[in-house]
Design an enzyme around this catalytic site. Structure first.
Site, PDB file in Angstrom:
ATOM      1  N   THR A 442     -60.451 -62.423  31.041  1.00  0.00           N
ATOM      2  CA  THR A 442     -59.222 -62.847  29.642  1.00  0.00           C
ATOM      3  C   THR A 442     -57.887 -63.039  29.951  1.00  0.00           C
ATOM      4  O   THR A 442     -57.058 -62.462  31.034  1.00  0.00           O
ATOM      5  CB  THR A 442     -58.652 -61.411  28.378  1.00  0.00           C
ATOM      6  OG1 THR A 442     -58.707 -62.149  27.013  1.00  0.00           O
ATOM      7  CG2 THR A 442     -58.798 -60.712  28.722  1.00  0.00           C
ATOM      8  N   HIS A 494     -66.494 -45.790  31.666  1.00  0.00           N
ATOM      9  CA  HIS A 494     -65.962 -44.771  33.086  1.00  0.00           C
ATOM     10  C   HIS A 494     -67.427 -44.019  33.050  1.00  0.00           C
ATOM     11  O   HIS A 494     -67.592 -42.637  33.552  1.00  0.00           O
ATOM     12  CB  HIS A 494     -65.031 -43.929  32.572  1.00  0.00           C
ATOM     13  CG  HIS A 494     -64.170 -43.319  33.587  1.00  0.00           C
ATOM     14  ND1 HIS A 494     -65.063 -42.975  34.728  1.00  0.00           N
ATOM     15  CD2 HIS A 494     -63.121 -42.230  33.495  1.00  0.00           C
ATOM     16  CE1 HIS A 494     -64.618 -42.415  35.743  1.00  0.00           C
ATOM     17  NE2 HIS A 494     -63.257 -41.798  35.295  1.00  0.00           N
TER      18      HIS A 494
END
Length: 523
Positions: A442, A494
């Site tokens: 993006t 994560h």
């Protein structure tokens, strides 16, 4: 003898629950007539007869879990007389199967075309991965209009794209079952086409699929108790029992107003939140009054979905962002030297995004966890590189996907990005254009953003944020120089990507962009 099998149920969906058989063994059926409803964790699917004949055997019973390709029943030729054992069937089964004709009766009375002919259903087509409903925009045809097969008769707006619904046969529009603004689901019937000579219809068509249930018992020919005891599929009963609600209280969006599994889950979730809402002051649950200088506008379906998916990403992923910066001098110099020749040869401008796509593909090959996704307790590693490129439009942010970026040349990447960007701005993106991406890029820099923390696009595990290029003083060989610098941000899940892997990924992207010739030469 022809087997009736479970059709493809959509990407990542491997099984379904048999909801309700609309026909019983021995019934005559016509080709394309709906025989049974299946319910998945996303949508309801109607399975139709593949030929004219008789439903000779039901193999999978209501409530059974079936996989794609499993046999649901068998279709044969014959008189259609019910098997002998049907006479001794329990009264409950007979009364349940008898409810279907009662529900269908009002439709025949209110919209039978004067020209005669069989009626053909026009259904909502599949809407793509994770899309379970849409909003009917408008009908392009009205009752009585002649139509040709595959001619567009309606438009549906989903949370991603606009879909056109084609006529399923030549004929005349006999009945419109929904109205503009109504919510529809894949497989639901929105209109019917008469195969007769055409002409006007005897009466106005029903304007909503819920009209049958909103009529009085006298109008529909049903008793009040029949209204209350509408058919409920086993999966809906199971969800209702687990949630402690009455299945008859669940408003339905399925065929003839029947509740689907998704309706049941939504109703149970709302019921669970009700005590919290009741404990608040009454004014808190109501919409606040707006002032004379305020305006209340309903969120578009696309904006509602953007809001929901962004919140889901924050709620489900262990999201973390790491940053780096990149000296864009080499890329800018390469562009200035070859942009004219590149445009002349490939008929496309040489932009920045192609370099970033190629740099990300190289980094993804080295750090495969950033290109993977979590599925339950498993990790799915993807040996292909379909990169989503976020595009801002008047309707909101969409993320079309450039397929097989590792196999495309720089010019091929730029052409595909340009084509998808044009389709996004013109509202021509299809469902296939936007599903199945493995990683997203993006670019907030086009709006002047200096730094941001992009949000993941589930189920992906990584998204790269680009930002504006600005001249900043940096140390080069012991001297301070002004260089065109850009901050890069990698947001990652994560749970699957470790900090070391995330930092290494960004470093590899930085290295590739600061030495683009080496990247493009693959040395």
């Amino acid at each position: 003898m022809t087997d009736i099998v479970v059709p493809q149920l959509g990407e990542s969906v491997t099984e379904a629950t048999v909801g309700q058989w609309l026909k019983k063994a021995g019934d005559k059926v016509s080709k394309d007539e709906v025989l049974v409803e299946l319910e998945t964790d996303k949508v309801s699917v109607e399975v139709a007869a593949t030929a004219d004949g008789t439903l000779s055997e039901i193999v999978a019973n209501e409530g059974d879990t079936v996989e794609i390709g499993a046999v649901l029943g068998r279709l044969g030729s014959g008189s259609g007389e019910a098997p002998a054992e049907e006479e001794s069937a329990p009264a409950e089964a007979k009364s349940e199967s008898a409810e279907q004709p009662k529900e269908e009766a009002p439709k025949q009375e209110t919209s039978a075309p004067s020209g005669g002919g069989d009626l053909t259903d026009v259904t909502v087509p599949p809407m793509g991965e994770s899309v379970t409903e849409g909003t009917l925009g408008e009908f392009l045809k009205k009752v009585g209009d002649k139509v040709s097969k595959d001619e567009t008769i309606a438009e549906i707006e989903t949370d991603k794209v606009a879909l056109e619904v084609p006529a399923t046969a030549d004929g005349t529009i006999a009945e419109l079952l929904v109205s503009p603004g109504d919510t529809v689901t894949p497989g639901s019937v929105i209109a019917r086409i008469s195969g007769g000579a055409g002409g006007t219809v005897a009466k106005e068509a029903r304007v909503s699929q819920g009209a049958t249930t909103s009529q009085t018992p006298a109008e529909t020919g049903q008793s009040a108790s029949g209204q209350e005891d509408r058919p409920v599929s086993p999966s809906v009963r199971r969800v209702a029992a687990e949630g402690g609600v009455n299945p008859q209280d669940i408003p339905g969006t399925g065929r003839d107003g029947r509740a689907t599994k998704a309706d049941a889950v939504d109703f149970v979730n709302k019921a669970a939140q009700a005590p919290k809402a009741e404990s608040k002051p009454q004014a808190a649950s109501a919409q606040r009054e707006i002032g004379p200088r305020e305006e209340r506008v309903k969120m578009t379906r696309l904006r509602q979905t953007i809001a929901r998916r962004l919140k889901e990403a924050q709620d489900t992923a262990a999201m973390l962002t790491t940053f780096n910066d990149v000296d864009m001098s080499a890329v800018m110099d390469l562009r200035s030297r070859y942009k004219d020749a590149f445009l002349e040869k490939h008929d496309v401008k040489l932009g920045f995004m192609g370099f970033f796509v190629k740099a990300c593909v190289n980094a993804l090959k080295e750090i495969p966890a950033v290109n993977a996704e979590i599925d339950g307790t498993d990790i799915i590693y993807k040996n292909f590189y379909d990169l989503g490129i976020a595009v801002g439009t008047d309707r909101g942010l969409v993320v079309p996907v450039v397929r097989d970026c590792d196999e495309l040349s720089l010019a091929g990447v730029e052409k595909e990005i340009g084509n998808l960007g044009r389709k996004a701005r013109d509202g021509e993106l299809s469902i296939n254009d936007m599903q199945g991406g493995t990683f997203t890029i993006t670019n907030g820099g086009v709006y002047g953003s200096l730094m941001s923390t992009p949000i993941l696009n589930p189920p992906q595990s990584g998204v790269l944020g680009m930002h504006r290029i600005e001249q900043r003083p940096v140390a080069v060989n012991g001297k301070i120089e002004l260089r065109p610098m850009m901050y890069l941000a990698l947001s990652y899940d994560h749970r699957i990507v470790d900090g070391k892997e995330a930092v290494t990924f960004l470093v590899r992207v930085k290295e590739a962009l600061e030495d683009p010739e080496r990247m493009l030469l693959d040395v």
